[in-house]
Design a protein around this motif. Sequence first.
Motif, PDB file in Angstrom:
ATOM      1  N   ALA A   1       0.815  -1.212   0.000  1.00 41.68           N
ATOM      2  CA  ALA A   1       0.000   0.000   0.000  1.00 41.68           C
ATOM      3  C   ALA A   1       0.852   1.267   0.000  1.00 41.68           C
ATOM      4  N   PRO A   2       1.561   1.565  -1.115  1.00 39.94           N
ATOM      5  CA  PRO A   2       2.191   2.882  -1.202  1.00 39.94           C
ATOM      6  C   PRO A   2       1.141   3.991  -1.214  1.00 39.94           C
ATOM      7  N   LYS A   3      -0.079   3.632  -1.569  1.00 39.19           N
ATOM      8  CA  LYS A   3      -1.258   4.478  -1.435  1.00 39.19           C
ATOM      9  C   LYS A   3      -2.464   3.554  -1.389  1.00 39.19           C
ATOM     10  N   VAL A   4      -3.597   4.078  -0.982  1.00 36.82           N
ATOM     11  CA  VAL A   4      -4.826   3.296  -0.982  1.00 36.82           C
ATOM     12  C   VAL A   4      -5.301   3.118  -2.426  1.00 36.82           C
ATOM     13  N   GLY A   5      -5.777   1.901  -2.745  1.00 34.58           N
ATOM     14  CA  GLY A   5      -6.265   1.615  -4.080  1.00 34.58           C
ATOM     15  C   GLY A   5      -7.506   2.430  -4.424  1.00 34.58           C
ATOM     16  N   ARG A   6      -7.829   2.435  -5.702  1.00 34.20           N
ATOM     17  CA  ARG A   6      -8.977   3.197  -6.213  1.00 34.20           C
ATOM     18  C   ARG A   6     -10.252   2.392  -5.970  1.00 34.20           C
ATOM     19  N   ARG A   7     -10.956   2.744  -4.918  1.00 30.12           N
ATOM     20  CA  ARG A   7     -12.155   2.017  -4.503  1.00 30.12           C
ATOM     21  C   ARG A   7     -13.382   2.802  -4.942  1.00 30.12           C
ATOM     22  N   LEU A   8     -14.039   2.281  -5.978  1.00 29.18           N
ATOM     23  CA  LEU A   8     -15.079   3.056  -6.641  1.00 29.18           C
ATOM     24  C   LEU A   8     -16.289   3.295  -5.745  1.00 29.18           C
ATOM     25  N   ARG A   9     -16.598   2.351  -4.863  1.00 32.01           N
ATOM     26  CA  ARG A   9     -17.740   2.591  -3.980  1.00 32.01           C
ATOM     27  C   ARG A   9     -17.497   3.828  -3.120  1.00 32.01           C
TER      28      ARG A   9
ATOM     29  N   PRO B   1      -3.538  14.536  15.368  1.00 32.77           N
ATOM     30  CA  PRO B   1      -4.621  15.045  14.509  1.00 32.77           C
ATOM     31  C   PRO B   1      -4.148  15.536  13.149  1.00 32.77           C
ATOM     32  N   GLU B   2      -2.964  16.137  13.096  1.00 32.62           N
ATOM     33  CA  GLU B   2      -2.489  16.653  11.814  1.00 32.62           C
ATOM     34  C   GLU B   2      -2.159  15.550  10.812  1.00 32.62           C
ATOM     35  N   LEU B   3      -2.064  14.306  11.297  1.00 32.21           N
ATOM     36  CA  LEU B   3      -1.785  13.183  10.401  1.00 32.21           C
ATOM     37  C   LEU B   3      -3.048  12.471   9.952  1.00 32.21           C
ATOM     38  N   THR B   4      -4.206  12.888  10.428  1.00 33.45           N
ATOM     39  CA  THR B   4      -5.438  12.143  10.158  1.00 33.45           C
ATOM     40  C   THR B   4      -6.559  12.979   9.571  1.00 33.45           C
ATOM     41  N   GLY B   5      -6.395  14.296   9.544  1.00 33.37           N
ATOM     42  CA  GLY B   5      -7.508  15.165   9.169  1.00 33.37           C
ATOM     43  C   GLY B   5      -8.075  14.904   7.798  1.00 33.37           C
ATOM     44  N   ALA B   6      -7.231  14.561   6.826  1.00 28.96           N
ATOM     45  CA  ALA B   6      -7.708  14.395   5.451  1.00 28.96           C
ATOM     46  C   ALA B   6      -8.735  13.284   5.321  1.00 28.96           C
ATOM     47  N   ALA B   7      -8.703  12.301   6.223  1.00 25.90           N
ATOM     48  CA  ALA B   7      -9.657  11.198   6.129  1.00 25.90           C
ATOM     49  C   ALA B   7     -11.081  11.647   6.418  1.00 25.90           C
ATOM     50  N   ARG B   8     -11.249  12.828   7.004  1.00 21.78           N
ATOM     51  CA  ARG B   8     -12.584  13.343   7.296  1.00 21.78           C
ATOM     52  C   ARG B   8     -13.040  14.373   6.276  1.00 21.78           C
ATOM     53  N   GLU B   9     -12.250  14.562   5.214  1.00 29.18           N
ATOM     54  CA  GLU B   9     -12.577  15.562   4.207  1.00 29.18           C
ATOM     55  C   GLU B   9     -12.786  14.883   2.861  1.00 29.18           C
ATOM     56  N   SER B  10     -13.864  15.229   2.203  1.00 26.25           N
ATOM     57  CA  SER B  10     -14.125  14.626   0.907  1.00 26.25           C
ATOM     58  C   SER B  10     -14.987  15.564   0.079  1.00 26.25           C
ATOM     59  N   ALA B  11     -15.176  15.178  -1.178  1.00 24.08           N
ATOM     60  CA  ALA B  11     -16.014  15.929  -2.102  1.00 24.08           C
ATOM     61  C   ALA B  11     -16.516  14.955  -3.156  1.00 24.08           C
ATOM     62  N   ALA B  12     -17.418  15.395  -3.972  1.00 24.77           N
ATOM     63  CA  ALA B  12     -17.999  14.516  -4.979  1.00 24.77           C
ATOM     64  C   ALA B  12     -16.904  13.868  -5.819  1.00 24.77           C
ATOM     65  N   GLY B  13     -16.985  12.545  -5.948  1.00 25.63           N
ATOM     66  CA  GLY B  13     -16.014  11.821  -6.764  1.00 25.63           C
ATOM     67  C   GLY B  13     -14.670  11.621  -6.101  1.00 25.63           C
ATOM     68  N   ARG B  14     -14.586  11.911  -4.799  1.00 25.78           N
ATOM     69  CA  ARG B  14     -13.324  11.744  -4.083  1.00 25.78           C
ATOM     70  C   ARG B  14     -13.568  10.956  -2.809  1.00 25.78           C
ATOM     71  N   SER B  15     -12.505  10.378  -2.283  1.00 20.35           N
ATOM     72  CA  SER B  15     -12.566   9.616  -1.043  1.00 20.35           C
ATOM     73  C   SER B  15     -11.580  10.205  -0.055  1.00 20.35           C
ATOM     74  N   GLY B  16     -12.073  10.518   1.150  1.00 20.91           N
ATOM     75  CA  GLY B  16     -11.178  11.022   2.171  1.00 20.91           C
ATOM     76  C   GLY B  16     -10.114  10.020   2.556  1.00 20.91           C
ATOM     77  N   ILE B  17     -10.461   8.749   2.524  1.00 21.32           N
ATOM     78  CA  ILE B  17      -9.508   7.701   2.872  1.00 21.32           C
ATOM     79  C   ILE B  17      -8.365   7.660   1.864  1.00 21.32           C
ATOM     80  N   GLU B  18      -8.701   7.745   0.581  1.00 23.80           N
ATOM     81  CA  GLU B  18      -7.660   7.721  -0.445  1.00 23.80           C
ATOM     82  C   GLU B  18      -6.786   8.964  -0.367  1.00 23.80           C
ATOM     83  N   GLU B  19      -7.396  10.120  -0.163  1.00 24.75           N
ATOM     84  CA  GLU B  19      -6.618  11.355  -0.073  1.00 24.75           C
ATOM     85  C   GLU B  19      -5.692  11.317   1.139  1.00 24.75           C
ATOM     86  N   HIS B  20      -6.177  10.771   2.234  1.00 25.43           N
ATOM     87  CA  HIS B  20      -5.343  10.651   3.425  1.00 25.43           C
ATOM     88  C   HIS B  20      -4.103   9.816   3.140  1.00 25.43           C
ATOM     89  N   SER B  21      -4.281   8.710   2.412  1.00 29.19           N
ATOM     90  CA  SER B  21      -3.136   7.844   2.118  1.00 29.19           C
ATOM     91  C   SER B  21      -2.115   8.563   1.231  1.00 29.19           C
TER      92      SER B  21
END
Length: 363
Positions: free
Chosen positions: A159-167, A186-206
Amino acid sequence: MVPLTLAEHGALAKARLPAVIWDFFEGGAGSEWTRRANLTAWRRHVLRPRVLVDVSAPDCGTELLGARLAAPYGVAPMAYHRLAHPDGECATARAAAGAGALLVASIFASRTLEEIAAAAPGAPRWLQLYWLRERDALTALVRRAEQAGYGALVLTVDAPKVGRRLRDLRNAFALPADLTAVNLAPELTGAARESAAGRSGIEEHSRQQFDPRLRWADLAWLRARTALPLVLKGILTAEDARLAVEHGADAIVVSNHGGRQLDGTPPALAVLPEVVDAVGGRLPVLVDGGLRHGADLAKALALGARAALVGRPVLWGLAHGGADGARAVLDLLREELLDTMVLTGRPALADLDRTALAPWPPS
């Protein structure tokens, strides 16, 4: 309804969980071919029963890296158990301890390492890590794991990054505001709570936190900072299995991340014999991915695994029944394994070798 199969546990969980959380737990990468292949791979082997064998006292207990287990299984590392139940990983820890199973806690657990340890004192537990860009954060986690009695570190290497999970992309999945990876700053985890249409907070965090520069030589850095055994999770080839041995791994997990990383990789079970042969008994080999019955556990052992890790079904039990539900999943797998050992005439784990299986359909 008292669930009598893992599928029935899954149905109860799906009825209870919000659809976006069910998709986060169940989804895979891409078209989810690998996720589906993980499930069907187990059906490509049938059992070869032997008869007129004394099966009056079957024994599925085993030892793994110094931990005694009631059966050769453990809970795979999965993030954010509080999405399934408010008690989160503490409930899962109690379930695993009660069942005599190993617990592998995720770096992205939603309960602290110390809380998880206190929920099941003395029970076997390991800590899973991703290789973060912030190495000081890794070092701090290792120290805390040592102090809290974790018995090994499990480094996820696929996992050099999280895979592209379409769901998750379609759902614009992000963590609820009241849930986070509490073992990281907290500064290492904030992105997982942020998202937008067509995006995943989990993927952006990774993308922000995982270090894609990790190489085999970097394992020495981690080795120099702990005496805990090091398990590498995400091995799918004989070549990498041999490199794991050469670089001092204490065990490996044959895994495609539950089909959640690179879609199109083979089922872990399909490459298990290749990896076992490459290792040649020099270290324990574990496997995960799609196991849904105690007979599957027997098949994994017959193909050379020392133990198997179980993922999604444990979350199903947790979601609909808390610690008792997760415990019921693990107990069911052990009971099914013992039934399989008795009815195949193989009452000891050592009896489960490759002669216990045949390909199906036959060639």
